[in-house]
Motif scaffolding. Structure first.
Motif, PDB file in Angstrom:
ATOM      1  N   LEU A 131     -11.233  -5.084  -3.318  1.00 26.21           N
ATOM      2  CA  LEU A 131     -10.128  -6.044  -3.372  1.00 26.21           C
ATOM      3  C   LEU A 131     -10.590  -7.462  -3.743  1.00 26.21           C
ATOM      4  CD1 LEU A 131      -7.125  -6.731  -2.990  1.00 26.21           C
ATOM      5  CD2 LEU A 131      -7.585  -7.059  -0.558  1.00 26.21           C
ATOM      6  N   ASN A 158     -10.372   2.143  -4.986  1.00 33.74           N
ATOM      7  CA  ASN A 158     -10.772   0.759  -5.261  1.00 33.74           C
ATOM      8  C   ASN A 158     -10.549  -0.177  -4.081  1.00 33.74           C
ATOM      9  OD1 ASN A 158      -9.186   1.930  -7.828  1.00 33.74           O
ATOM     10  ND2 ASN A 158     -11.029   0.851  -8.487  1.00 33.74           N
ATOM     11  N   ILE A 159     -10.140   0.381  -2.941  1.00 37.14           N
ATOM     12  CA  ILE A 159      -9.793  -0.447  -1.774  1.00 37.14           C
ATOM     13  C   ILE A 159     -10.898  -1.479  -1.484  1.00 37.14           C
ATOM     14  CG2 ILE A 159      -9.384  -0.348   0.744  1.00 37.14           C
ATOM     15  CD1 ILE A 159      -7.125   1.044  -0.682  1.00 37.14           C
ATOM     16  N   PHE A 203      -4.215  -1.443  -8.148  1.00 35.48           N
ATOM     17  CA  PHE A 203      -5.465  -0.697  -7.973  1.00 35.48           C
ATOM     18  C   PHE A 203      -5.213   0.568  -7.157  1.00 35.48           C
ATOM     19  CE2 PHE A 203      -6.442  -2.283  -3.667  1.00 35.48           C
ATOM     20  CZ  PHE A 203      -5.671  -3.437  -3.640  1.00 35.48           C
ATOM     21  N   GLY A 204      -6.176   1.481  -7.237  1.00 37.59           N
ATOM     22  CA  GLY A 204      -5.954   2.825  -6.690  1.00 37.59           C
ATOM     23  C   GLY A 204      -6.623   3.053  -5.343  1.00 37.59           C
ATOM     24  N   THR A 205      -6.607   4.309  -4.925  1.00 33.13           N
ATOM     25  CA  THR A 205      -7.122   4.638  -3.592  1.00 33.13           C
ATOM     26  C   THR A 205      -8.649   4.554  -3.503  1.00 33.13           C
ATOM     27  OG1 THR A 205      -7.152   6.963  -4.235  1.00 33.13           O
ATOM     28  CG2 THR A 205      -5.228   6.222  -3.047  1.00 33.13           C
ATOM     29  N   ILE A 252      -8.004   1.360 -11.813  1.00 39.39           N
ATOM     30  CA  ILE A 252      -7.778   2.620 -11.098  1.00 39.39           C
ATOM     31  C   ILE A 252      -8.965   3.527 -11.361  1.00 39.39           C
ATOM     32  CG2 ILE A 252      -6.144   4.517 -10.685  1.00 39.39           C
ATOM     33  CD1 ILE A 252      -4.364   2.161 -10.762  1.00 39.39           C
ATOM     34  N   MET A 295      -0.352   4.656  -7.096  1.00 43.47           N
ATOM     35  CA  MET A 295      -1.005   4.032  -8.260  1.00 43.47           C
ATOM     36  C   MET A 295      -1.983   4.970  -8.952  1.00 43.47           C
ATOM     37  SD  MET A 295       0.574   1.357  -8.269  1.00 43.47           S
ATOM     38  CE  MET A 295       1.922   1.581  -7.123  1.00 43.47           C
ATOM     39  N   ASN A 309       0.868  -1.166   0.000  1.00 40.48           N
ATOM     40  CA  ASN A 309       0.000   0.000   0.000  1.00 40.48           C
ATOM     41  C   ASN A 309       0.914   1.228   0.000  1.00 40.48           C
ATOM     42  OD1 ASN A 309      -2.106   1.739   0.194  1.00 40.48           O
ATOM     43  ND2 ASN A 309      -2.777   1.089   2.222  1.00 40.48           N
ATOM     44  N   CYS A 323      -1.124  -1.044  -4.431  1.00 40.23           N
ATOM     45  CA  CYS A 323      -2.278  -0.139  -4.379  1.00 40.23           C
ATOM     46  C   CYS A 323      -1.845   1.150  -3.699  1.00 40.23           C
ATOM     47  CB  CYS A 323      -3.428  -0.787  -3.627  1.00 40.23           C
ATOM     48  SG  CYS A 323      -3.099  -1.024  -1.878  1.00 40.23           S
TER      49      CYS A 323
END
Ligand code: 5AD
Ligand code: SF4
Length: 485
Positions: A156, A152-153, A148-150, A173, A128, A90, A124
């Motif tokens: 998962l 998309n947490i 994946f981006g912030t 993303i 990203m 992360n 992530c």
């Protein structure tokens, strides 16, 4: 939320379109695949999460680990010698150093994956959200399985499912957040304390900062959702919470029914069983009189305010787009010290912002000497592509910045050591957090003002609030003795 029962989820039909139901569906789907792999390998499948950056990222990592455990992975830490089957980084991008560290680790992971080809590697977080980073990873580190981006947490499980079923690398993303997804599993690092997101994103656009571009526009959670989460945490044994936001002082302004941060604190204070409230981070431009008044009378809000200065020069503050000047900052800090005398004030300072002259730097030193911070994080300005400051002329030469940085650090450390001395001999309430890293006959605890103290004790004290006399100041921590009740 940890009680979610995946056995009750129907995985035979199409995935639901609403959240979080869609994610529960994918968690159940992934769990089927992971249990199959566990049966094949006749051993657990291990996951490891590594977190860079701030408290926000730490909180996101707890959510990510929560999902990984739900779908059947067993968590291991960096100290474990076992090789993970799933490793997740992360990332942070606030300064270039943070990015370089990640690339360094990727070089090492490449070798690990050659030894262990089944291993999944996921990246992530903030880094990203930058297109150039994702391009570079695709080109130079094609062995990364998931990016994946912030925003998309929460997805998962869905992303892992896609990777496991298509066998193709997955890059997802989102460029902006949809709604805030509540009620996801979470694996808390500490049983007795927890971070609680109260808002996401940042609208301040400080000219050096990349955060608004990678964490998006400001969005506040509804107070009822926050209170519900905290009540649940308290029922689960949590005594201290940290309310998290990039700029907590502007909390609630954009809600349908606006609520001030000070009012939110009052609501949180009423929660029975909760002992301590912390928050991070305050922007000086929005710190209200109301907040100072609420802190002053509160029994639970900790005696600590992190109030990033960034620079002491009014001219630099203007080009940083900070919306306060030297005098206004000093007046605010002095008012806080006057109203709440036992508060500890900490700060962030950037050295070497474009155009910073020796005179500007002396203004920063001047504020440091006048406010006498209990502690300060000092940073060398790092040029972040895409921010307005990166395009500014007059970038300061490296040797000049280094010299200023060293002078600032010396001042900050001297003052911080002197500030710490003031409390020697006094007794404070301390929340015991852990066994001491270096000496297992000691425990480490935190005072309301955020200082740490080490003293004789054992495991049974962890999570308890005890009285400790401070015997000796050691720079930024203390050695102490627990007092009997
Ligand atoms: N260079 C150096 N420090 C930075 N920070 C944010 N952006 C930069 C940058 N480009 C620092 C600020 C902020 C802290 C989290 O990181 O001081 O308060
Ligand atoms: Fe936190 Fe900022 Fe780093 Fe993102 S870029 S993890 S918000 S410090």
């Amino acid at each position: 939320m940890n009680e979610i029962n995946l056995d009750l989820i129907d995985t035979t039909g199409e995935p639901p379109v609403t959240e979080p139901e869609r994610q529960y569906y994918y968690m159940a789907k992934c769990r089927e695949i992971i249990s199959e792999k566990i049966r094949e390998k006749q051993r657990p499948l291990y996951c490891q999460t590594r977190t860079f950056g701030c408290q926000m990222n730490a909180k996101d990592s707890e959510k990510l680990t929560g999902i990984l455990k739900q779908i059947g992975y067993t968590e291991i830490t960096q100290e474990d010698t076992i090789e993970p089957d799933f490793i997740l980084y992360n990332t942070c991008t606030v300064r270039e150093n943070a990015n370089l560290k990640v690339y360094g680790h990727l070089g090492y992971l490449k070798k690990q994956k050659q030894r262990h080809p089944d291993m999944l590697i996921a990246l992530c977080g903030c880094m990203m959200q930058e297109e150039t980073v994702v391009e570079k990873i695709k080109k130079s580190y094609p062995f990364v399985d998931l990016i994946f981006g912030t925003y998309n947490i929460y997805q998962l499980a869905e992303l892992i499912y896609e990777r496991l079923t298509t066998k193709k690398n997955v890059i997802e993303i989102l460029q902006a957040s949809k709604d805030i997804v509540e009620e996801l599993p979470i694996e808390r690092k500490f049983s007795f304390k927890s971070g609680v997101n109260i808002m996401f994103g940042c609208d301040n656009y400080c000219s050096y900062c990349i955060v608004p571009y990678v964490r998006g526009r400001e969005r506040s959670r509804k107070p009822e959702d926050i209170i519900k989460e905290i009540k649940k945490l308290v029922a689960d044994g949590v005594v201290e919470i940290m309310l998290l936001g990039q700029n907590v002082n502007s909390y609630g302004k954009n809600l349908e029914q606006p609520v001030s941060f000070a009012r939110l604190l009052e609501m949180v204070e009423e929660i029975d069983g909760l002992e301590r409230i912390r928050f991070m981070t305050s922007h000086p431009k929005d710190l209200s009189e109301e907040l100072i008044a609420v802190m002053k009378k509160s029994k639970k809000i900790c005696r600590h305010l992190h109030l990033p200065l960034q620079s002491g020069s009014s001219h630099i503050l203007k080009t940083m787009n900070r919306h306060y000047d030297k005098e206004k900052y000093i007046a605010l800090a002095e008012k806080i010290r006057r109203e709440i005398p036992d508060v500890s004030l900490t700060t962030d300072i950037i050295v070497g912002f474009p155009g910073e002259t020796e005179e500007d730097f002396l203004d920063t030193l001047d504020v440091v000497k006048r406010i006498r911070y209990d502690s300060a994080y000092t940073f060398i300005y790092s040029k972040r592509t895409g921010t307005p400051a990166a395009r500014m002329a007059n970038q300061v030469p490296e040797e000049v910045v280094k010299d200023r940085f060293n002078r600032l650090l010396k001042e900050v450390q001297t003052i911080s050591a002197e500030q710490t001395m003031k409390n020697v001999g006094k007794t404070f309430e301390v929340l015991v957090e852990d066994i001491n890293e270096h000496d297992s006959s000691l425990v480490t605890g935190r005072m309301s003002n955020n200082s740490t103290v080490h003293f004789k004790g054992n495991q049974s004290l962890i999570g308890k609030i005890v009285n400790v006399r401070l015997d000796e100041a050691k720079g930024f921590y203390y050695m102490g003795t627990m007092e009997e009740e």
